[in-house]
Design an enzyme around this catalytic site. Sequence first.
Site, mmCIF file in Angstrom:
data_model
loop_
_atom_site.group_PDB
_atom_site.id
_atom_site.type_symbol
_atom_site.label_atom_id
_atom_site.label_comp_id
_atom_site.label_asym_id
_atom_site.label_seq_id
_atom_site.Cartn_x
_atom_site.Cartn_y
_atom_site.Cartn_z
ATOM 1 N N TYR A 288 36.838 35.192 33.404
ATOM 2 C CA TYR A 288 36.799 36.443 34.126
ATOM 3 C C TYR A 288 35.578 36.888 34.588
ATOM 4 O O TYR A 288 34.525 36.563 34.145
ATOM 5 C CB TYR A 288 37.809 37.569 33.581
ATOM 6 C CG TYR A 288 37.005 37.941 32.469
ATOM 7 C CD1 TYR A 288 36.215 39.634 32.387
ATOM 8 C CD2 TYR A 288 37.193 37.612 30.885
ATOM 9 C CE1 TYR A 288 35.755 40.151 31.599
ATOM 10 C CE2 TYR A 288 36.395 38.407 30.012
ATOM 11 C CZ TYR A 288 35.845 39.568 30.250
ATOM 12 O OH TYR A 288 35.249 40.376 29.276
ATOM 13 N N CYS A 289 35.488 37.767 35.640
ATOM 14 C CA CYS A 289 34.320 38.598 36.122
ATOM 15 C C CYS A 289 34.773 39.642 36.994
ATOM 16 O O CYS A 289 35.981 40.259 36.564
ATOM 17 C CB CYS A 289 33.472 37.722 36.930
ATOM 18 S SG CYS A 289 34.083 36.810 38.266
ATOM 19 N N THR A 290 33.938 40.378 37.635
ATOM 20 C CA THR A 290 34.158 41.714 38.203
ATOM 21 C C THR A 290 35.100 41.413 39.406
ATOM 22 O O THR A 290 36.212 42.102 39.448
ATOM 23 C CB THR A 290 32.961 42.239 38.606
ATOM 24 O OG1 THR A 290 31.829 42.267 37.824
ATOM 25 C CG2 THR A 290 33.383 43.704 39.273
ATOM 26 N N ILE B 163 38.148 41.461 37.271
ATOM 27 C CA ILE B 163 38.537 42.788 36.544
ATOM 28 C C ILE B 163 39.134 43.833 37.473
ATOM 29 O O ILE B 163 40.061 44.756 37.124
ATOM 30 C CB ILE B 163 37.485 43.222 35.800
ATOM 31 C CG1 ILE B 163 36.858 42.351 34.858
ATOM 32 C CG2 ILE B 163 37.693 44.650 35.111
ATOM 33 C CD1 ILE B 163 35.547 42.799 34.628
ATOM 34 N N ASP C 204 29.773 39.997 42.417
ATOM 35 C CA ASP C 204 30.952 39.843 41.916
ATOM 36 C C ASP C 204 32.091 40.499 42.838
ATOM 37 O O ASP C 204 32.047 41.710 42.704
ATOM 38 C CB ASP C 204 30.963 40.074 40.699
ATOM 39 C CG ASP C 204 32.119 39.437 39.909
ATOM 40 O OD1 ASP C 204 33.079 38.916 40.479
ATOM 41 O OD2 ASP C 204 32.018 39.243 38.969
#
Length: 319
Positions: free
Chosen positions: A178-180, A207, A319
């Site tokens: 996962y990332c932004t 996220i 992101d």
Amino acid sequence: MAIYNTLLYYCYSTIADAEQFAADHLKFCKSLGLTGRIIVATEGLNGTVSGTAEACKTYMDTVHADERFANIDFKIDEVDAPSFVKMHVRYKSEIVHSGLRDPNLINPQQQTGIHLDPKEFLAMKDRDDVVILDVRSNYEHSLGKFKNAVTLDIENFRDFPDMINQLAKYKDKKILTYCTGGIKCEKASALLLHEGFPEVYQLHGGIIKYGKEAGGEDFEGKCYVFDNRLSVDVNNVNPVVISTCRNCGKTTPKMINCANPECNEHFTQCDECGTQMEGCCSDACQSHPRKRVYDGTGYYVKVPQPVNVSKKNNLQPAD
């Protein structure tokens, strides 16, 4: 009632004349009165833009009308004021700097991890055969991360490929990255697959989308964002603050940039220390002759820096 929107998006789609596209796109954004930062590369687009709700709708409709970008998933936040001061559209070699420039090895248009929507990610993340992997930088996951997530000691995403060997012990697990907003996961998951990890997944929309569609459950702390808000709340189910002030150790959710432009480090600092340190991370930065005026926000418009000075952690859309 909020009258402005901030849009976060990316798209891996080939742009034949990316440099000219960037110049034309800048004019288009300015014609709408938008502010923000967009990176354009041959491999696609990566941007965060902000403006009136009407201008943002026109922007999204126009971009979606281009078949190359028809599938862009815009993450939309309502804001009280534009999230940027200026509008920048820049041509670069990658839309997120990874150092992985061989499309024959890593090409998100051809292979990535399996995309999980937020509710699928929520249902899967606590299984015994799963490892949640945060592919973001130190300053991002120090502010907020998923409960029990594996984090990496990296200053920039381009350091991620060097961490693959440290992740080898998880090859028998399902890896949930996962990332932004999802963009880093596209390349991170592709690299993990290339390196022999058999089951790799990624949180679609990152996220930000998880907060909107799954309530942000078990995301601890705040989410760092690449605009003058610096961070946003994600979790409305079981929120908790995990970040601490660098100077005094007090729990604080506030992320700032050091007031010394030649440092510009992202770090967490409580309001009391912010006032005392004038928004600086250290005594040396506080006494620096180019120190910027601290207004309590810790966000600064980029200023030119002397040649050969490291631009550590400058705010960039990523992101």
